[in-house]
Design an enzyme around this catalytic site. Structure first.
Site, PDB file in Angstrom:
ATOM      1  N   THR A  28       0.874  -1.255  -0.046  1.00 44.69           N
ATOM      2  CA  THR A  28       0.014   0.000   0.039  1.00 44.69           C
ATOM      3  C   THR A  28       0.934   1.276   0.021  1.00 44.69           C
ATOM      4  O   THR A  28       0.364   2.333  -0.110  1.00 44.69           O
ATOM      5  CB  THR A  28      -1.116   0.044   1.179  1.00 44.69           C
ATOM      6  OG1 THR A  28      -0.252  -0.062   2.451  1.00 44.69           O
ATOM      7  CG2 THR A  28      -2.030  -1.142   1.166  1.00 44.69           C
TER       8      THR A  28
ATOM      9  N   GLU B  64     -19.110 -23.709 -14.465  1.00 39.39           N
ATOM     10  CA  GLU B  64     -19.075 -22.320 -14.364  1.00 39.39           C
ATOM     11  C   GLU B  64     -20.437 -21.606 -14.763  1.00 39.39           C
ATOM     12  O   GLU B  64     -20.539 -20.577 -14.212  1.00 39.39           O
ATOM     13  CB  GLU B  64     -17.953 -21.769 -15.266  1.00 39.39           C
ATOM     14  CG  GLU B  64     -16.393 -22.367 -15.088  1.00 39.39           C
ATOM     15  CD  GLU B  64     -15.862 -21.850 -14.034  1.00 39.39           C
ATOM     16  OE1 GLU B  64     -16.309 -20.880 -13.085  1.00 39.39           O
ATOM     17  OE2 GLU B  64     -15.313 -22.663 -13.215  1.00 39.39           O
TER      18      GLU B  64
END
EC number: 3.4.24.-
Length: 706
Positions: A250, A469
């Site tokens: 970050t 899927e």
């Protein structure tokens, strides 16, 4: 202080940091152990080269013959050699068989008109009649018992000296002080901190985008270092220490460097792991040396990265500590209490594990202020993307705002990786600009992994993956509180994923309701249910779906109090926030009877999610088969095509159609996005974690059977 003066100050700080400080005279090269080794080797070579200059070596048999001819004035017998001094020979004198040696002595064996002594190597052991031959010839002789000082030097003194010098050289290299301060064995206690001045950091707050709150907090530190009178006149005291906490990637280290770059002060940077090494007491000595150097350079900033390696709690319940680390921590605590805050010395630390730091390190007066450096929101991600794309040639179809919307939960390092991957893909394809297609492919690489084009699966397994899927996508599409589906693919990616369903929300969210968690679990079970409805049995590809669905259910029951049977109680072990997304050692604070009740409630929630998914699949079987057939044909189906096949996504009342939602996973994974199978629900044990992009995989485990 002017800019030129600052620059000059920085240049002086960069010179040798020996005990004498700046301006110390450079070391004499001969003080180096390596130089001494070279000198000794050269001395040995020269001694060997000139050892035989003053003598003349002959075979031992010839030496004995010359003894029998009485050619020597005297003879010296050593342990393994004999030396004979020839008699003076008058001009023209020559006798019998000894004429040739005497002529040699007068000719090429002369020095200053004197014949050189003859030296021969003596045969060791018994049976040598040299002494009898010398006595018979009437030549005076003498004997040497030992090798003399020469042998003593070569046998004892030289090897010991070479060994000591080699040991000193090895210890010097191990201490890591070459070119960084006073050399030698005693340099272990010297700090390894690197001094970065303002020209070296090259980073300012303009380069730290997406973390405006953290920058605002650190702006006070910069102003204090520049104009301390502004705060002192009102009686204010600047914090001694600032701790930067947040997930990996970050920008904590970047922010510390930017603070030093803005203030224009010396910047000491080192890692917490550099304090502790092989010798006891080294860490404490390095802490003392670091603060001694920093005090001389004040005002300055001392930045300790990965502070948890040094400041781990001394609680006996935490594994991994030892006396050396504790001694180093105690020295750091004492030093932080000892220096005067008015001197302008600021200690900055960075960690992504604040929950394990020692409480004494976090109390006021040491690390007074904690600054959270969190993952950026959509606006922050756009700013970070613009910084990293400054030197990238973007195509006209690239919209960084859209890229920021498709990357929720990405940290600054991940966004830099996306931009770099997109540029590399464009270069690989010989394009002149980086287009939108490269950015989409780069995001997909980070979320789901690299394409495995070489992995070939048979038609039967390919059909199972397609329906699996399609089941995930169908259930998530038809349930109002589930996330929108961005892409469905049956192209193998990553370690074990044979296909994936990608869900990328358009907004950041930090809270989840019970209805959203239930729909999330139903979406997780959609793939397994589709396999059962179409093929009559499930496959191993749904194993990861079960793991994540069970994790969501367990957190609902144990942490969030969402079970009617157990009521609003939290049974989880709260140890503070974890930015790494991994659990440590858990302790159970409830009875076996309660644990059995928790297991039953978890099972009930998972079975409920499976029943809800089965209802959706049975009601919309035609849509399931339509998407599966499309996947078998083109392998990748985007959201627009799913909308044409099924119509708009079912959304909850009062929301914009097609607008997605994003929730955090139950335990934030190490990677900033869910790259493992079905990382898809809940938020962290101590509150909501940053939002994540979701990727549901078929065959999530890297198992050959999947």
């Amino acid at each position: 202080m002017s800019a030129d003066e600052k620059k000059g100050h920085g240049q002086r700080s960069e010179r040798g940091r020996g005990p004498g400080g700046p301006g110390t005279q450079p070391r004499i090269p001969l003080a180096s152990p390596a130089a001494w080794l070279v000198l000794i080797a050269l001395a040995i070579f020269l001694f060997r080269a000139f050892q035989d200059v003053g003598v003349r070596r002959i075979p031992y048999s010839q030496f004995k013959e010359m003894v029998r001819q009485s050619a020597f004035e005297r003879v010296v017998i050593g342990p393994d050699w004999v030396r004979g001094v020839p008699k003076p020979v008058e001009a023209g004198a020559a006798q019998g068989g000894g004429a040739q040696p005497q002529q040699q002595a007068q000719g090429e064996g002369e020095r200053n008109g004197q014949a050189l002594p003859y030296v021969a190597t003596r045969i060791p052991g018994g049976g040598d009649d040299l002494v009898q031959a010398v006595e018979k010839a009437g030549v005076p002789y003498d004997a040497v018992a030992g090798g003399g000082m020469g042998d003593l030097f070569w046998v004892w003194i030289a090897p010991i000296a070479i060994g000591l010098l080699f040991w000193a050289w090895v210890m010097r290299r191990m201490s890591g002080q070459l070119g960084q301060g006073p050399p030698g064995v005693m340099a272990f206690g010297k700090s390894r901190a690197r001094i970065h001045m303002e020209p070296d950091t090259g980073v300012t707050f303009q380069d730290a985008a997406g973390i405006d709150e953290a920058v605002e907090e650190l702006q006070e530190i910069v102003e204090f270092l520049k104009t301390p009178e502004k705060y002192r006149r009102l009686g204010g005291r600047i914090p001694k220490g600032v701790l930067l906490v947040g997930p990996p990637g970050t920008g904590k280290t970047l922010l510390a460097r930017a603070t030093a770059g803005e203030a224009g002060v010396p910047f000491f940077s080192l890692s917490g792991s550099e304090f502790v090494e092989m010798f006891v007491g080294v860490g404490a000595a390095r802490v003392r040396d670091l603060f001694a150097q920093a005090t001389q350079k004040a005002p300055c900033i001392v930045f300790i990265d990965e502070l948890d390696a040094l400041g781990k709690s001394r609680n006996a319940g935490i594994m991994g500590g030892h006396d050396e680390r504790e001694q180093t921590l105690n020295q750091l605590l004492a030093e932080m209490d000892g220096f005067d805050a008015r001197a302008g010395l600021i200690i900055m630390g960075a960690t992504n594990r604040p929950e394990i730091l020692d409480p004494a390190l976090l109390r006021p007066g040491r690390f007074d202020r904690q600054v959270l450096v969190d993952r950026p929101d959509k606006r922050g991600r756009e700013q970070i993307l613009r910084i990293h794309a400054r030197n990238v040639k973007l195509g006209p179809d690239v919209d960084l705002r859209s890229v920021a919307a498709r990357t929720p939960g990405f940290a600054g390092a991940d966004l830099a990786n996306v931009v770099n991957e997109a540029a590399l893909l464009a270069a690989r394809r010989n394009k002149n600009h980086v287009t939108r297609a490269e950015f989409e492919e780069a995001i997909e690489r980070v979320v789901a992994g690299l394409e495995k084009k070489s992995r070939r699966i048979n038609e039967r397994e390919k059909e199972i993956v397609a329906f699996h899927e399609a089941g995930h996508a169908l259930v998530s599409w038809m349930l109002p509180f589930a996330d929108r589906v961005s892409k469905v693919s049956i192209i193998p990616r990553g370690l074990g994923a044979l296909g994936y369903t990608l869900q990328l929300p358009l907004e950041d969210r930090y809270l989840l309701t019970r209805s959203e968690l239930r729909d999330r679990m139903a979406g997780l079970m959609g793939g397994r249910v589709a396999e059962e409805e179409v093929f009559g049995e499930p496959s191993t590809g749904a194993s990861n779906d079960l793991q994540h669905a069970t994790a969501v259910a367990r957190m609902m029951v144990r942490d969030y109090g969402m079970s009617p049977a157990l009521g609003p109680v939290s049974l989880g072990d709260q140890n503070g926030p974890s930015f790494l997304g991994v659990k440590g050692f858990e302790t159970r604070s409830y009875s076996d009877h309660t644990a059995l009740a928790v297991d039953r409630e978890v099972q009930a929630l998972v079975e409920e999610a499976q029943d809800r998914a089965r209802t959706v699949v049975r009601e919309h079987r035609e849509r399931l088969e339509a998407l599966a057939a499309r996947l078998l044909t083109i392998e990748v189906v985007e959201e627009d095509e799913i909308t044409r096949l099924w119509g708009p996504k079912v959304v909850r009342p009062g929301t914009i159609e097609g607008r997605g939602h994003e929730e955090s996973p139950p335990e934030t994974p190490n990677r900033p996005v869910a790259a493992s199978a079905d990382a898809s629900a809940g938020f962290g044990r101590s509150g909501p974690q940053p939002p994540q992009a979701l990727a549901r995989h078929a065959g999530g485990d890297p198992d050959p059977e999947s």
